[in-house]
Design an enzyme around this catalytic site. Structure first.
Site: not given
Length: 271
Positions: A152, A139
């Site tokens: 995350y 990401s």
């Protein structure tokens, strides 16, 4: 990919489903995994009928030991697997101190432990066959450690470094690796409970969004060209560049203040 067999985790929607559909269109047999049995069965039935391929379904929660072991067992029974896509993942939005550690341990299991173990399971046969590929879905937050996404961002940073190190180890083996680094992508990701209080689709400018289909098309093209990092979309490339230059630090401080005010308001007291 002469053996034409791909394993995709998190294939019930979004990027994982898009990978399944585009690979099926190429005539590649599949194994798709995820937690939603009905959704996986529906995708499998459709792809088998439309493209005349074989699709195995593994219902598995990669946040658990049983789930990871179930997929590992399938891999060991199918040494001809040519493509592994570690796509399964989820977000847990909010300040690190305000969430139970169990939620983050689940995230680490899905993003880090599962990706590492499934990669370990497929590599020996790929190296022996001198062909194969592994795509780890990261990401842009790996380059943008924003407040509210601490674990995350950390797990996605692991995937970046892990994949890059593998690329050095696998040089001249015939096995390719790729880190896919998408930004905001239309999928079920932002429909999870952690995002239910905010309409991410409305609050984030449309120019920042990409479809799962376009993300996957870009990834597969980059894989053919043996590109280690694939960042779909010009805007996402600019965002990553800003993150690398350190400009993301200011945004992280702003996000931290927003989350702190929100948490105080929700609790009705100072934290």
């Amino acid at each position: 990919m002469s053996n034409k067999l791909a394993l995709i985790s998190g294939a019930s929607s979004g990027i994982g489903e898009a990978f399944a559909r585009q690979l099926a269109e190429q005539g590649i047999d599949l194994c798709i995994t995820g937690r939603r049995k009905e959704r996986l069965d529906s995708i499998a039935a459709e792809l088998q009928q439309r493209y005349k391929i074989s699709v195995d379904v593994i219902v598995a929660d990669l946040a658990t030991e049983d789930g990871i072991s179930k997929v590992e067992t399938w891999i060991k029974a199918h040494p001809s697997i040519t493509l592994l896509i570690n796509n399964a993942g989820f977000g847990a939005r909010g300040l690190f101190a305000n969430k139970p550690s169990e939620k983050y341990m689940e995230m680490i299991s899905v993003h880090v432990t599962a990706a590492m173990r499934l990669t370990s399971a497929v590599l020996p046969a790929m190296i022996q066959a001198k062909q194969g590929a592994i795509i780890n879905v990261s990401s842009i937050t790996a380059f943008l450690p924003l407040a509210g996404n601490a674990v995350y961002s950390g797990t996605k940073s692991f995937l970046n470094s892990f994949t890059q190190a593998l690329s050095y180890e696998l040089k001249n083996t015939g096995v390719k690796v790729q880190t896919l680094v998408p930004g905001f992508t239309y999928s079920d990701f932002h429909k999870r409970p952690d995002y239910s209080k905010t309409n991410t689709y409305a609050s984030v400018p449309k120019i920042l969004w990409m479809t799962s289909e376009n993300v996957v098309k870009t990834s597969l093209r980059a894989l053919e060209k043996n590109r280690l990092f694939c960042i779909p979309g010009f805007i996402n490339k600019l965002i990553v560049l800003a993150g690398k230059s350190g400009l993301a630090a200011l945004g992280s401080e702003v996000m931290a203040q927003i989350y702190m005010r929100s948490a105080k308001k929700a609790a009705g007291k100072n934290i």
